[in-house]
Design a protein around this motif. Structure first.
Motif, PDB file in Angstrom:
ATOM      1  N   VAL A   1      -3.551   1.555  -9.474  1.00  0.00           N
ATOM      2  CA  VAL A   1      -2.720   1.318  -8.295  1.00  0.00           C
ATOM      3  C   VAL A   1      -2.967   2.392  -7.240  1.00  0.00           C
ATOM      4  O   VAL A   1      -3.139   3.569  -7.556  1.00  0.00           O
ATOM      5  N   LEU A   2      -3.041   1.930  -5.974  1.00  0.00           N
ATOM      6  CA  LEU A   2      -3.147   2.823  -4.817  1.00  0.00           C
ATOM      7  C   LEU A   2      -1.997   2.478  -3.881  1.00  0.00           C
ATOM      8  O   LEU A   2      -1.882   1.338  -3.429  1.00  0.00           O
ATOM      9  N   VAL A   3      -1.135   3.453  -3.607  1.00  0.00           N
ATOM     10  CA  VAL A   3       0.015   3.258  -2.724  1.00  0.00           C
ATOM     11  C   VAL A   3      -0.270   3.983  -1.410  1.00  0.00           C
ATOM     12  O   VAL A   3      -0.573   5.181  -1.411  1.00  0.00           O
ATOM     13  N   SER A   4      -0.175   3.248  -0.288  1.00  0.00           N
ATOM     14  CA  SER A   4      -0.476   3.801   1.026  1.00  0.00           C
ATOM     15  C   SER A   4       0.721   3.606   1.950  1.00  0.00           C
ATOM     16  O   SER A   4       1.317   2.522   1.967  1.00  0.00           O
ATOM     17  N   PRO A   5       1.077   4.622   2.755  1.00  0.00           N
ATOM     18  CA  PRO A   5       2.188   4.476   3.696  1.00  0.00           C
ATOM     19  C   PRO A   5       1.755   3.730   4.961  1.00  0.00           C
ATOM     20  O   PRO A   5       0.600   3.822   5.383  1.00  0.00           O
ATOM     21  N   VAL A   6       2.680   3.001   5.562  1.00  0.00           N
ATOM     22  CA  VAL A   6       2.458   2.317   6.839  1.00  0.00           C
ATOM     23  C   VAL A   6       3.498   2.839   7.817  1.00  0.00           C
ATOM     24  O   VAL A   6       4.702   2.753   7.552  1.00  0.00           O
ATOM     25  N   ARG A   7       3.042   3.389   8.939  1.00  0.00           N
ATOM     26  CA  ARG A   7       3.948   4.013   9.906  1.00  0.00           C
ATOM     27  C   ARG A   7       4.201   3.095  11.090  1.00  0.00           C
ATOM     28  O   ARG A   7       3.328   2.316  11.483  1.00  0.00           O
ATOM     29  N   ASP A   8       5.387   3.234  11.684  1.00  0.00           N
ATOM     30  CA  ASP A   8       5.734   2.445  12.856  1.00  0.00           C
ATOM     31  C   ASP A   8       5.265   3.163  14.110  1.00  0.00           C
ATOM     32  O   ASP A   8       4.560   4.183  14.042  1.00  0.00           O
ATOM     33  N   ALA A   9       5.666   2.635  15.292  1.00  0.00           N
ATOM     34  CA  ALA A   9       5.200   3.198  16.565  1.00  0.00           C
ATOM     35  C   ALA A   9       5.682   4.631  16.763  1.00  0.00           C
ATOM     36  O   ALA A   9       5.053   5.410  17.485  1.00  0.00           O
ATOM     37  N   ARG A  10       6.790   5.013  16.122  1.00  0.00           N
ATOM     38  CA  ARG A  10       7.308   6.374  16.263  1.00  0.00           C
ATOM     39  C   ARG A  10       6.693   7.344  15.263  1.00  0.00           C
ATOM     40  O   ARG A  10       7.045   8.510  15.235  1.00  0.00           O
ATOM     41  N   GLY A  11       5.801   6.843  14.420  1.00  0.00           N
ATOM     42  CA  GLY A  11       5.178   7.697  13.424  1.00  0.00           C
ATOM     43  C   GLY A  11       5.971   7.832  12.146  1.00  0.00           C
ATOM     44  O   GLY A  11       5.595   8.619  11.272  1.00  0.00           O
ATOM     45  N   GLN A  12       7.063   7.071  12.012  1.00  0.00           N
ATOM     46  CA  GLN A  12       7.877   7.127  10.805  1.00  0.00           C
ATOM     47  C   GLN A  12       7.374   6.109   9.783  1.00  0.00           C
ATOM     48  O   GLN A  12       6.970   5.002  10.144  1.00  0.00           O
ATOM     49  N   VAL A  13       7.406   6.489   8.505  1.00  0.00           N
ATOM     50  CA  VAL A  13       6.981   5.571   7.451  1.00  0.00           C
ATOM     51  C   VAL A  13       8.009   4.447   7.328  1.00  0.00           C
ATOM     52  O   VAL A  13       9.205   4.696   7.121  1.00  0.00           O
ATOM     53  N   ALA A  14       7.555   3.216   7.478  1.00  0.00           N
ATOM     54  CA  ALA A  14       8.437   2.054   7.382  1.00  0.00           C
ATOM     55  C   ALA A  14       8.148   1.223   6.139  1.00  0.00           C
ATOM     56  O   ALA A  14       9.050   0.575   5.600  1.00  0.00           O
ATOM     57  N   TYR A  15       6.895   1.209   5.703  1.00  0.00           N
ATOM     58  CA  TYR A  15       6.508   0.393   4.556  1.00  0.00           C
ATOM     59  C   TYR A  15       5.524   1.182   3.691  1.00  0.00           C
ATOM     60  O   TYR A  15       4.899   2.151   4.136  1.00  0.00           O
ATOM     61  N   PHE A  16       5.395   0.718   2.451  1.00  0.00           N
ATOM     62  CA  PHE A  16       4.345   1.201   1.548  1.00  0.00           C
ATOM     63  C   PHE A  16       3.599  -0.020   1.021  1.00  0.00           C
ATOM     64  O   PHE A  16       4.224  -1.001   0.597  1.00  0.00           O
ATOM     65  N   VAL A  17       2.276   0.046   1.070  1.00  0.00           N
ATOM     66  CA  VAL A  17       1.441  -1.030   0.556  1.00  0.00           C
ATOM     67  C   VAL A  17       0.796  -0.551  -0.741  1.00  0.00           C
ATOM     68  O   VAL A  17       0.110   0.471  -0.761  1.00  0.00           O
ATOM     69  N   ALA A  18       1.050  -1.293  -1.803  1.00  0.00           N
ATOM     70  CA  ALA A  18       0.487  -0.958  -3.117  1.00  0.00           C
ATOM     71  C   ALA A  18      -0.538  -2.010  -3.496  1.00  0.00           C
ATOM     72  O   ALA A  18      -0.240  -3.207  -3.496  1.00  0.00           O
ATOM     73  N   THR A  19      -1.764  -1.576  -3.782  1.00  0.00           N
ATOM     74  CA  THR A  19      -2.804  -2.487  -4.248  1.00  0.00           C
ATOM     75  C   THR A  19      -3.036  -2.227  -5.729  1.00  0.00           C
ATOM     76  O   THR A  19      -3.217  -1.076  -6.149  1.00  0.00           O
ATOM     77  N   HIS A  20      -2.993  -3.291  -6.497  1.00  0.00           N
ATOM     78  CA  HIS A  20      -3.154  -3.202  -7.957  1.00  0.00           C
ATOM     79  C   HIS A  20      -4.456  -3.883  -8.360  1.00  0.00           C
ATOM     80  O   HIS A  20      -4.682  -5.047  -8.001  1.00  0.00           O
ATOM     81  N   ARG A  21      -5.288  -3.152  -9.072  1.00  0.00           N
ATOM     82  CA  ARG A  21      -6.541  -3.724  -9.596  1.00  0.00           C
ATOM     83  C   ARG A  21      -6.435  -3.806 -11.111  1.00  0.00           C
ATOM     84  O   ARG A  21      -6.181  -2.805 -11.786  1.00  0.00           O
ATOM     85  N   ASP A  22      -6.624  -5.005 -11.637  1.00  0.00           N
ATOM     86  CA  ASP A  22      -6.511  -5.238 -13.078  1.00  0.00           C
ATOM     87  C   ASP A  22      -7.681  -4.575 -13.797  1.00  0.00           C
ATOM     88  O   ASP A  22      -8.839  -4.955 -13.611  1.00  0.00           O
TER      89      ASP A  22
END
Length: 823
Positions: free
Chosen positions: A415-436
């Motif tokens: 698993v790789l978890v990456s932050p996603v920031r909004d226009a103000r530079g604040q983290v709003a989401y995290f995207v997790a990619t899972h490879r079996d």
């Protein structure tokens, strides 16, 4: 005299064609003809539109509500290039000279101003990154900026030229310049946008709808600018053109917007100049008429273009969003998007199809739920801490997780978890990619197991020799015991000595079998506090017989700190390194070579194990690749090239390092560095003092369940002097005794038996006699299945490994019975 070869017209030098002078002249001539043709066409179009604009001029015969020639010059130079400016200058000067009754000097001044506004406008458009598609709001804003700024060059020069020539009065300079400026700006905005957009190919529109819309615009326009309505009603009619412009922009895009603007402008200018429509007033005069008309055209043009551009941007953004959703949804890796809530927790907002397949769950079971426990339950505690830290700090996280499938199975995921920031530079989401990586981990485990067995197989002959020696004198001494006992009391002393020798031989065999079990068992990921020296010794015992024909085996034990690790995995590393060392040394000269094993700690406090040999060594090129999978210098069929790669992977999984130093002809040194376990330096607890006086324990009822009759009887004979023993070879019979009401204080049960296994016995006792299930001790031969390994991890009961030493068995019974009495 040799003939000279004629040179071809084109030679090649360095892969580039060198053209001959005639070819270059032909290309230059063709290019010149094309430029002249473009300039002539641009001049002709400009001249025609200038004639059209001057025909509607109402102030000093030059100020028009919309000067279309400005749009032609601006769009023409943008599309064809600024170098075509002479065409604009010539056409503008001639038009003013012929149709505006201007003197040659005034015509040249006006022509210069018209040319200058187009050149400056094009340079500014290119500088600001303008796109002629007008499919972005910023392009409309840039075109509007150019229309209202660069046209000042033409306005200032033209108005001043008219006043200086006497064609216009000084007191009319302001009004003339104002109307001229608005007319040129409207020309750039209305006509320029139309030329830029319509010069590009577009897909065929919906003709019926387009023709119907055009008819509506024409009908409403003629009704508004040719009808007899006056006052507020006339203005109300004009406003009906706005929703039609919106229709054109939304349904037909930028192309529809510019065509509707062009049609509306043509009808409104013609009606106003002809003395009709809401903007015509006999009392106010033509100057006011033009200002109101120009304001109307500016609003409808800017609104239509901005609306069309915004609609195009929205469509493009929607298409990109659909493309992104399709791409994310169709990737093979599982994608999970989490929203970061104000309290710092995470909530799943999206799961793609691959992730749903990984877990066997539908969107309704994932979206809106917290991933904690549901998805991340397979993370180790340390990984949980790292993930929590990454979420708190808005950072990246990479690790492995065990996903729980809906059917109860487990899926190993990278698993790789990456932050996603909004226009103000604040983290709003995290995207997790899972490879079996389940299949990969299973294959990796099989490779590790195969390499371990291969290392043991390399030493098989020596292991057999080590077993045969004690086995031989064990058999001989047992035979001697029988002969001594036949002599009666005279042979008891000799029989006792022979039995002691037999016991020593049996103990040596037990140790060798125990070492084999450690190195060959399929499980081994369980981590425990380990003494590094205790891990090294079994590997040395396994390899000693194979090393001696090649080199001296030197042991140099220090005091390394304890480490947290797997005995089987670290033992495999030691065994592989010893096998590598002995294979690097040729047979025949053991007095010249040595294999040295040294333990201790490095300067940073880590546990150190060093395996060195005086063999052939390695070249730098070989040394650089020794940890690459499948790289080997051995002949085909004698090595897999996986041994050192697996060793490195095992050491790194324990948080350590595997280093190598080598030189050709001077041997090789492998160094293992492992981090000290937490609390490894704490002093050991003092041994409890022996009781002052021994107390004879009471006799207890002990049940033995083992499918091997001789082993069961041997344990019975050992235990019977102290306790009452009941023996059965079948688990079902033992359970029947319990159901009949027979009472037992302790159960010794073989873990793996045919029919009713030890696991079955435990499960049945848990259900019907839970207090006895707590007093059950398992005895195992060690050949575990996956189900057995899972069971062993889940129970707290004591498990003894066969062969069990008598003193260990008796001590375990006493400990279990003492615990029972205290409870």
């Amino acid at each position: 005299m040799p003939r000279q070869r004629s040179r071809p017209n084109s030679e090649r030098s360095g892969g580039t064609a060198i053209q001959s002078p005639p070819q270059r002249l032909d290309r230059s001539f063709a290019s010149g003809k094309r430029i002249l043709a473009e300039m002539f066409a641009l001049a002709a179009v400009y001249f025609a539109f200038a004639r059209l604009g001057l025909s509607t001029a109402t102030i000093v015969d030059v100020a028009s509500p919309v000067w279309p020639a400005t749009g032609v010059s601006l769009a023409g130079l943008f599309l064809l290039g600024v170098s075509r400016w002479p065409a604009i200058f010539v056409a503008a000067s001639l038009a003013n000279l012929l149709f505006a009754s201007a003197s040659p000097a005034v015509a040249l001044v006006v022509g210069t101003g018209n040319t200058l506004e187009a050149v400056l406008g094009v340079l500014l458009l290119r500088r600001l990154g303008f796109s002629s598609t007008l499919a972005r709001t910023q392009d409309v804003l840039v075109l509007t900026l150019v229309a209202v700024s660069c046209t000042l060059a033409s306005v200032s020069m033209g108005s001043l030229g008219l006043v200086l020539s006497g064609k216009a009065a000084w007191n009319a300079l302001g009004l003339t310049a104002w109307v001229w400026w608005l007319g040129n700006a409207m020309g750039a905005l209305v006509v320029g946008s139309a030329v830029l957009v319509l010069a590009r190919p577009y897909p065929e529109p919906r003709w019926r709808e387009a023709l119907g819309l055009a008819a509506l615009i024409a009908g409403v326009g003629l009704w508004s600018f040719r009808g007899n309505a006056v006052g507020p009603l006339a203005y109300a009619q004009v406003f009906l053109l706005f929703p039609l412009g919106v229709w054109a922009a939304l349904r037909f895009g930028v192309q529809g917007a510019v065509l509707s603007i062009l049609l509306t402008a043509s009808i409104s200018i013609w009606g106003t100049v002809s003395g009709h429509g809401p903007f015509f007033s006999k009392e106010d005069g033509p100057a006011v008429d033009l200002l109101e008309l120009q304001l109307f055209l500016a609003v409808i043009s800017f609104t239509g273009l901005v609306l069309a551009a915004a609609h195009a941007e929205r469509g493009k953004a929607h298409a990109q969003l659909e493309l992104l959703a399709t791409a994310v949804g169709s990737v093979r890796e599982g994608v999970l998007i989490h929203q970061l809530l104000p309290d710092g927790s995470l909530r799943v907002v999206y799961a793609n199809e691959s992730f749903r397949d990984l877990t066997g769950r539908g969107p309704e079971e994932l979206v809106g739920r917290s991933p904690r426990g549901l998805l991340m339950g397979g993370l180790e505690s340390e990984a949980h801490q790292l993930l929590g830290k990454a979420v708190r700090e808005g950072d990246f996280f990479r690790g492995e997780a065990t996903l729980a499938h809906k059917d109860g199975s487990r899926v190993q995921s990278e698993v790789l978890v990456s932050p996603v920031r909004d226009a103000r530079g604040q983290v709003a989401y995290f995207v997790a990619t899972h490879r079996d990586v389940t299949a990969q981990r299973q294959l990796q485990a099989k490779l590790i197991s195969a390499e371990r067995i291969a290392a043991v197989g390399t030493l098989a002959a020596g292991v057999g020799h080590e077993i045969n020696n004690p086995l031989a004198y064990l058999v001989l001494n047992l035979e001697g015991v029988a002969q001594s006992l036949e002599q009666g009391s005279a042979g008891l002393t000799e029989a006792r000595a022979r039995l002691e020798a037999a016991r020593e031989g049996a103990e040596r065999i037990r140790v060798i079998v125990r070492d084999l079990k450690v190195f060959s068992r399929q499980e081994g990921e369980e981590r425990a506090m380990l003494d590094v020296n205790a891990v090294v010794v079994p590997a040395l015992r396994m390899a000693a017989h194979a090393v001696r024909p090649r080199a001296r085996l030197v042991e140099e034990f220090g005091h390394p700190p304890k480490v947290m690790g797997s005995e089987a995995r670290l033992g495999q590393v030691m065994l592989n390194l010893l096998v590598n060392a002995l294979q690097a040394i040729p047979e025949g000269s053991p007095e010249r070579h040595e294999v040295r094993v040294r333990t201790g700690r490095d300067d940073s406090g880590r546990a150190l194990v060093e395996v060195s040999d005086t063999g052939c060594g390695m070249s730098p090129s070989v040394q650089a690749r020794i940890f690459d999978p499948f790289f080997t210098t051995k002949p085909s069929g004698e090595g897999t090239g996986l041994g050192l790669a697996i060793c490195q992977q095992i050491v790194q999984s324990h948080g350590g390092e595997l280093r190598v130093r080598s030189a050709e002809g001077q041997g090789t040194v492998f160094t293992i560095l492992l981090p000290a376990a937490e609390g490894a330096e704490l002093p050991e607890a003092p041994e409890p003092e022996a009781p002052a006086a021994s107390v004879v324990p009471p006799r207890r009822r002990i049940l033995i369940i083992d499918d091997e009759p001789r082993l069961a009887q041997s344990m019975r004979m050992l235990i019977e002097p102290s306790h009452d023993v009941f023996v059965t070879t079948r688990g079902a019979e033992a359970l029947a005794w319990v159901r009949e009401g027979q009472r037992f204080d302790l159960v010794l049960c073989d873990l793996q038996m045919p029919g009713t296994t030890g696991m079955d016995v435990y499960s049945n006792l848990r259900a019907h006699a839970p207090e006895l299930a707590e007093r059950l001790v398992f005895i195992s031969g060690g050949a575990y299945t996956q189900a057995t390994r899972d069971f062993v991890r889940s129970v707290r009961n004591r498990i003894l490994e066969k062969p069990v030493r008598p003193e260990e068995l008796l001590a375990t019974i006493d400990e279990a019975l003492a615990t029972t009495v205290q409870a």
